[in-house]
Design a protein around this motif. Structure first.
Motif, PDB file in Angstrom:
ATOM      1  N   THR A  77       0.814  -1.211   0.000  1.00  0.00           N
ATOM      2  CA  THR A  77       0.000   0.000   0.000  1.00  0.00           C
ATOM      3  C   THR A  77       0.849   1.263   0.000  1.00  0.00           C
ATOM      4  N   THR A  78       0.300   2.302  -0.616  1.00  0.00           N
ATOM      5  CA  THR A  78       0.903   3.633  -0.589  1.00  0.00           C
ATOM      6  C   THR A  78       0.123   4.548   0.343  1.00  0.00           C
ATOM      7  N   SER A 114      -2.169   4.302  10.024  1.00  0.00           N
ATOM      8  CA  SER A 114      -3.111   4.867  10.986  1.00  0.00           C
ATOM      9  C   SER A 114      -2.692   4.485  12.400  1.00  0.00           C
ATOM     10  N   ASP A 115      -2.950   5.364  13.338  1.00  0.00           N
ATOM     11  CA  ASP A 115      -2.682   5.054  14.743  1.00  0.00           C
ATOM     12  C   ASP A 115      -3.684   4.048  15.300  1.00  0.00           C
ATOM     13  N   GLY A 165      -6.898   6.858   4.525  1.00  0.00           N
ATOM     14  CA  GLY A 165      -7.034   7.148   3.104  1.00  0.00           C
ATOM     15  C   GLY A 165      -6.082   8.224   2.631  1.00  0.00           C
ATOM     16  N   GLU A 166      -5.194   8.675   3.507  1.00  0.00           N
ATOM     17  CA  GLU A 166      -4.215   9.696   3.119  1.00  0.00           C
ATOM     18  C   GLU A 166      -3.001   9.047   2.455  1.00  0.00           C
ATOM     19  N   ARG A 167      -2.186   9.862   1.831  1.00  0.00           N
ATOM     20  CA  ARG A 167      -1.045   9.344   1.057  1.00  0.00           C
ATOM     21  C   ARG A 167       0.182   9.183   1.944  1.00  0.00           C
ATOM     22  N   GLY A 168       0.781   8.018   1.878  1.00  0.00           N
ATOM     23  CA  GLY A 168       2.013   7.769   2.613  1.00  0.00           C
ATOM     24  C   GLY A 168       3.220   8.147   1.782  1.00  0.00           C
ATOM     25  N   THR A 169       4.383   8.075   2.396  1.00  0.00           N
ATOM     26  CA  THR A 169       5.620   8.425   1.691  1.00  0.00           C
ATOM     27  C   THR A 169       6.473   7.199   1.414  1.00  0.00           C
ATOM     28  N   TRP A 171      -4.161   1.530  -2.887  1.00  0.00           N
ATOM     29  CA  TRP A 171      -3.744   2.921  -3.061  1.00  0.00           C
ATOM     30  C   TRP A 171      -4.632   3.835  -2.208  1.00  0.00           C
ATOM     31  N   PRO A 172      -4.233   5.097  -1.990  1.00  0.00           N
ATOM     32  CA  PRO A 172      -4.944   5.954  -1.033  1.00  0.00           C
ATOM     33  C   PRO A 172      -6.288   6.471  -1.549  1.00  0.00           C
TER      34      PRO A 172
END
Length: 426
Positions: free
Chosen positions: A71-72, A76-77, A85-89, A189-190
């Protein structure tokens, strides 16, 4: 306020008064219906379903799907969500194991979402394991453990409006109901999983292209993999096509191990797909496209995208024979009964289509025998247990004029690059 009700009220206030503007009314109404259905469908879902209980025990006769998830998304905590649903790095890897209720307690094509946490494994999907894959050695170990005799991998790319849990449960259902024993890999994906975030999701798919390219290449370079099938749905089909185009441009061609690509309800601008297809180069895998002229979600997408047809909502049957020569099969699901009121998820929730996918993955014909030439080509007609769905039969050559055939083949073939009458074909 309920978003669907708000949409209908907004439509009521904004309804065009002039007769010349009334042509947009059906599209505006479709948007309102889409929003209402999407919001209603998700309103009562239990959250936090991905955290395995301390005593994760499946029903004695339950099935189990063990998948690798790349996944990109941003982590989540909340351990019950794993990823937002946010974009990771970075590209994150997890090994997720899902328990599927015994067949006597469920219908093929249905995802039985937990009604509470922890879920009841006799009647609901349940996560038994959700661990990090921290090293390459762990990833290789997963491949070796889950490969079948033909070393097949199935990569699934989900569509618009999906949480991480949505994608995990849907893929587990597809793997189980299709009967495939290919090693299952989910690419998540996000997506914010909100119907009003269509454009955010579209940009997130764009953001994830390189990551999916890398996943495809890593799979094809593995000595534990001989056969890769890519199954993508909705907006995920655009991402899959872009990734394959990127792989072809990086590697000069798509690796031969990528043998099949299945695009279900592709939410791709039909002109864009033509360019993607050309730029993949001449050594393309076999494509199968599941279309429906009754797909309301793609109607709305087309309206939002400037009125250009989406590949999955267009009637491609008149071009089936020409597409077949180019390695593209068309499967028309317009008459399939689906649990989805928008007609967008027949590929997964229709028992007939899910079984078809399984047979294709197994290299079998639709009748269960070894694949015939016609079936491998994707031009055989088939009734699915009396349903009205049929694999599109290739149209006889005489139905399409020679001029039309030549134009279509030329448009789906690489340009010569020559300047003619002040133009270079594109």
């Amino acid at each position: 306020m309920d978003v669907g009700i708000f949409a209908l009220q907004w439509i009521g206030r904004s309804w065009p008064a002039r007769a010349t503007d009334r042509r947009v009314a059906p599209q505006l109404l479709s948007v309102a219906v889409l929003m209402s259905v999407a919001v209603t469908g998700c309103a009562t879902r239990v959250e936090g379903v991905l955290q395995p209980p301390q005593m994760a025990v499946a029903a004695s006769d339950a099935s189990r799907v063990n998948m690798l998830v790349a996944t990109t998304r941003k982590s989540s905590d909340d351990p019950g969500r794993l990823y937002s649903g946010e974009r990771g790095t970075a590209i994150s890897l997890n090994n997720v194991s899902v328990s599927i209720p015994p067949d006597r307690n469920r219908k093929i094509g249905k995802v039985q979402w937990p009604s509470r946490v922890p879920p009841n494994p006799q009647k609901e999907f349940a996560v038994l394991e959700a661990g990090k894959v921290a090293t390459e050695e762990q990833a290789f170990k997963w491949f070796r453990k889950n490969r079948n005799a033909r070393r097949q991998v199935l990569i699934f790319v989900h569509g618009f409006n999906n949480t991480y849990a949505d994608a995990v449960f849907r893929f587990a259902q597809i793997v189980h109901d299709s009967g495939t024993d290919a090693a299952p890999i989910l690419f998540a994906w996000p997506s914010r999983a909100r119907v009003l975030d269509y454009l955010y999701d579209k940009e997130s798919a764009n953001y994830s292209r390189r990551a999916l390219e890398d996943l495809i290449l890593q799979a094809t370079r593995s000595p534990d993999v001989d056969d890769v099938t890519i199954l993508a749905h909705s907006m995920g089909t655009w991402l899959a096509a872009e990734a394959l185009r990127g792989v072809a441009m990086r590697e000069k061609s798509i690796p031969a191990k990528v043998k099949n690509v299945i695009l279900a309800s592709p939410d791709i601008d039909i002109d864009v797909f033509r360019r993607q297809f050309i730029e993949m180069g001449p050594k393309r895998p076999h494509f199968a496209i599941l279309t429906s002229t009754h797909d309301k979600a793609l109607e709305v997408s087309g309206w939002l995208s400037g009125g250009v047809d989406r590949v999955g909502g267009a009637d491609l049957k008149p071009y089936a024979s020409v597409l077949e020569e180019l390695g593209v099969s068309v499967i028309d699901t317009s008459a399939i009964a689906s649990n989805d009121p928008l007609g967008h998820n027949a590929f997964a929730d229709s028992p007939e289509i899910v079984r078809l996918l399984g047979r294709r993955l197994a290299g079998q014909s639709l009748s269960g025998r070894e694949a015939s030439f016609a079936d491998r080509a994707g031009v055989a007609a088939a009734n699915f247990a009396g349903s009205a769905a049929r694999v599109a039969v290739a149209v006889p050559v005489s139905v399409i004029s020679g001029g039309a055939r030549d134009v279509l083949k030329r448009e789906l073939s690489p340009s010569s690059g020559q300047l003619v009458n002040g133009q270079v074909s594109y």
